[in-house]
Design a protein around this motif. Sequence first.
Motif, PDB file in Angstrom:
ATOM      1  N   PHE A 119       0.989  -1.627  -0.153  1.00  0.00           N
ATOM      2  CA  PHE A 119       0.020   0.192  -0.069  1.00  0.00           C
ATOM      3  C   PHE A 119       0.929   0.997   0.409  1.00  0.00           C
ATOM      4  O   PHE A 119       0.027   2.548  -0.229  1.00  0.00           O
ATOM      5  CB  PHE A 119      -0.855   0.073   1.421  1.00  0.00           C
ATOM      6  CG  PHE A 119      -1.901  -1.369   0.771  1.00  0.00           C
ATOM      7  CD1 PHE A 119      -2.367  -2.055  -0.282  1.00  0.00           C
ATOM      8  CD2 PHE A 119      -2.769  -1.434   2.103  1.00  0.00           C
ATOM      9  CE1 PHE A 119      -3.021  -3.425   0.206  1.00  0.00           C
ATOM     10  CE2 PHE A 119      -3.757  -2.162   2.508  1.00  0.00           C
ATOM     11  CZ  PHE A 119      -4.133  -3.044   1.580  1.00  0.00           C
ATOM     12  N   ASN A 120       1.897   1.020   1.098  1.00  0.00           N
ATOM     13  CA  ASN A 120       2.861   2.557   0.828  1.00  0.00           C
ATOM     14  C   ASN A 120       3.765   2.356  -0.475  1.00  0.00           C
ATOM     15  O   ASN A 120       3.003   3.951  -1.384  1.00  0.00           O
ATOM     16  CB  ASN A 120       4.030   2.146   1.692  1.00  0.00           C
ATOM     17  CG  ASN A 120       5.192   2.992   1.828  1.00  0.00           C
ATOM     18  OD1 ASN A 120       4.954   3.964   1.869  1.00  0.00           O
ATOM     19  ND2 ASN A 120       6.404   3.154   0.516  1.00  0.00           N
ATOM     20  N   ASN A 121       3.851   1.571  -1.607  1.00  0.00           N
ATOM     21  CA  ASN A 121       3.746   1.693  -2.484  1.00  0.00           C
ATOM     22  C   ASN A 121       3.114   2.316  -3.958  1.00  0.00           C
ATOM     23  O   ASN A 121       3.713   3.556  -4.340  1.00  0.00           O
ATOM     24  CB  ASN A 121       4.822   0.520  -3.484  1.00  0.00           C
ATOM     25  CG  ASN A 121       6.166   0.313  -2.839  1.00  0.00           C
ATOM     26  OD1 ASN A 121       6.744   1.183  -1.780  1.00  0.00           O
ATOM     27  ND2 ASN A 121       6.726  -0.852  -3.376  1.00  0.00           N
ATOM     28  N   ILE A 122       2.204   1.725  -4.027  1.00  0.00           N
ATOM     29  CA  ILE A 122       1.123   2.554  -4.303  1.00  0.00           C
ATOM     30  C   ILE A 122       0.532   3.844  -3.890  1.00  0.00           C
ATOM     31  O   ILE A 122       0.321   4.264  -5.227  1.00  0.00           O
ATOM     32  CB  ILE A 122      -0.062   1.406  -3.966  1.00  0.00           C
ATOM     33  CG1 ILE A 122      -0.228   0.404  -5.004  1.00  0.00           C
ATOM     34  CG2 ILE A 122      -1.481   2.324  -5.319  1.00  0.00           C
ATOM     35  CD1 ILE A 122      -1.300  -0.979  -3.887  1.00  0.00           C
ATOM     36  N   ILE A 123       0.803   3.933  -2.524  1.00  0.00           N
ATOM     37  CA  ILE A 123       0.055   5.551  -2.881  1.00  0.00           C
ATOM     38  C   ILE A 123       1.134   6.279  -2.719  1.00  0.00           C
ATOM     39  O   ILE A 123       1.001   7.441  -4.022  1.00  0.00           O
ATOM     40  CB  ILE A 123       0.219   5.318  -1.077  1.00  0.00           C
ATOM     41  CG1 ILE A 123      -1.466   4.924  -0.330  1.00  0.00           C
ATOM     42  CG2 ILE A 123      -0.652   7.278  -0.117  1.00  0.00           C
ATOM     43  CD1 ILE A 123      -1.597   4.610   0.925  1.00  0.00           C
ATOM     44  N   LEU A 124       2.300   6.248  -2.563  1.00  0.00           N
ATOM     45  CA  LEU A 124       3.259   6.921  -3.341  1.00  0.00           C
ATOM     46  C   LEU A 124       3.707   7.159  -5.236  1.00  0.00           C
ATOM     47  O   LEU A 124       3.288   8.436  -5.359  1.00  0.00           O
ATOM     48  CB  LEU A 124       4.617   6.742  -3.216  1.00  0.00           C
ATOM     49  CG  LEU A 124       5.287   6.674  -2.254  1.00  0.00           C
ATOM     50  CD1 LEU A 124       6.885   6.054  -1.412  1.00  0.00           C
ATOM     51  CD2 LEU A 124       5.377   8.237  -1.414  1.00  0.00           C
ATOM     52  N   ASP A 125       2.293   5.768  -5.285  1.00  0.00           N
ATOM     53  CA  ASP A 125       2.992   5.959  -7.339  1.00  0.00           C
ATOM     54  C   ASP A 125       2.023   6.881  -7.723  1.00  0.00           C
ATOM     55  O   ASP A 125       2.375   7.251  -8.172  1.00  0.00           O
ATOM     56  CB  ASP A 125       2.746   4.692  -7.196  1.00  0.00           C
ATOM     57  CG  ASP A 125       4.439   4.004  -7.281  1.00  0.00           C
ATOM     58  OD1 ASP A 125       5.247   4.319  -7.195  1.00  0.00           O
ATOM     59  OD2 ASP A 125       4.904   2.683  -8.081  1.00  0.00           O
ATOM     60  N   LEU A 126       0.442   6.471  -6.874  1.00  0.00           N
ATOM     61  CA  LEU A 126      -0.485   7.221  -7.426  1.00  0.00           C
ATOM     62  C   LEU A 126      -0.518   8.540  -6.901  1.00  0.00           C
ATOM     63  O   LEU A 126      -1.456   9.545  -7.814  1.00  0.00           O
ATOM     64  CB  LEU A 126      -1.356   6.326  -7.564  1.00  0.00           C
ATOM     65  CG  LEU A 126      -1.295   5.146  -8.626  1.00  0.00           C
ATOM     66  CD1 LEU A 126      -3.233   4.009  -7.835  1.00  0.00           C
ATOM     67  CD2 LEU A 126      -1.230   4.840  -9.826  1.00  0.00           C
ATOM     68  N   GLY A 127      -0.124   8.545  -5.588  1.00  0.00           N
ATOM     69  CA  GLY A 127      -1.228   9.500  -4.900  1.00  0.00           C
ATOM     70  C   GLY A 127      -2.397  10.022  -4.933  1.00  0.00           C
ATOM     71  O   GLY A 127      -2.990   8.259  -4.768  1.00  0.00           O
ATOM     72  N   ILE A 128      -3.309  10.465  -4.218  1.00  0.00           N
ATOM     73  CA  ILE A 128      -4.435  10.855  -3.868  1.00  0.00           C
ATOM     74  C   ILE A 128      -5.278  11.624  -4.119  1.00  0.00           C
ATOM     75  O   ILE A 128      -4.778  13.064  -3.564  1.00  0.00           O
ATOM     76  CB  ILE A 128      -5.115  10.363  -2.344  1.00  0.00           C
ATOM     77  CG1 ILE A 128      -6.028   9.212  -1.984  1.00  0.00           C
ATOM     78  CG2 ILE A 128      -4.845  11.206  -1.205  1.00  0.00           C
ATOM     79  CD1 ILE A 128      -6.951   8.468  -1.195  1.00  0.00           C
TER      80      ILE A 128
END
Length: 297
Positions: free
Chosen positions: A270-279
């Motif tokens: 989840f950490n990697n996904i949030i960094l990749d995509l933002g929110i």
Amino acid sequence: MSIGNLGYLYYKEYYDKFINEYKTSENISDKEKNEYFIEKNSEIIADSTIYKNSEIIEDIETNLYTHKLYFKTTYPGLLIGTGYSHIIKEKEAFKLGLEFDYTTGLPIINGSSVKGMLRSVFYIKDDSEELKEEKKTYIKNILKELKIENDYLDKMDFEALTYSIFEGKYKDKDDIYKSIPLDKRDIFFGATIDINKTMKEKTDKDKYLLGEDYITPHGTGEEKLKNPNPIKFLKVMPNVVWCFGFDLKDLYNLEDKKTVITKDIKQKMFNNIILDLGIGAKTNVGYGRFDEKYHVK
């Protein structure tokens, strides 16, 4: 005037005098109306200093979250809750909504938004085959970085992975989805601003949690560069630290009880996904992105 609750100030007190006095009076000029909203905008921003909000105790992080992820906003900031109504036809008024916690009055990212963003990169039944393959490759590459063995990745059922994390269901030996017990399901609590950590990142010149910005939509064709209409809105500023909270469980096969992906692996994924995509809104132009170099201090 200090309200103490930014959410109340933005959605209630912001309009009170305008509706009760200015809107019903024929003697109020457009200039006075604009000056009213300029003052209100400044009031909200002034009330959003880290110092005024530093006494808010965030026990929720300690008492509910078994797994936490900390991220720091970068320029130009973060937009959340833009779908909420906050529109009045006055030039200087903020036009977009922002999501606030009812109790603390601070901006918040609700759990459904976090869960929805994370789920968007996983298998979705109605995705095209091409998109499904892209998503599989993306998740597989993340898991490779987290040292999940290739033999397991090659056999991974990505549909079952999605259902187990986001739907609370597992696939049995007959390929039938069944409910995972409630105490074994992952919980997405959302994200709150960590005031103490934010204070370490802010300076006296950069002391505000909130600020104003503009979006300038243009027409199309020959009208594209004519008569731009800037839309003023409220945003979360850069250098604000967010705590994303989860209650994660090991992912295992309920038939043979074999653990396949641990809760700590989920946290890192989840950490990697949030960094990749933002929110949030407007991530395509830089909003809602986080500092990859930030680490918990």
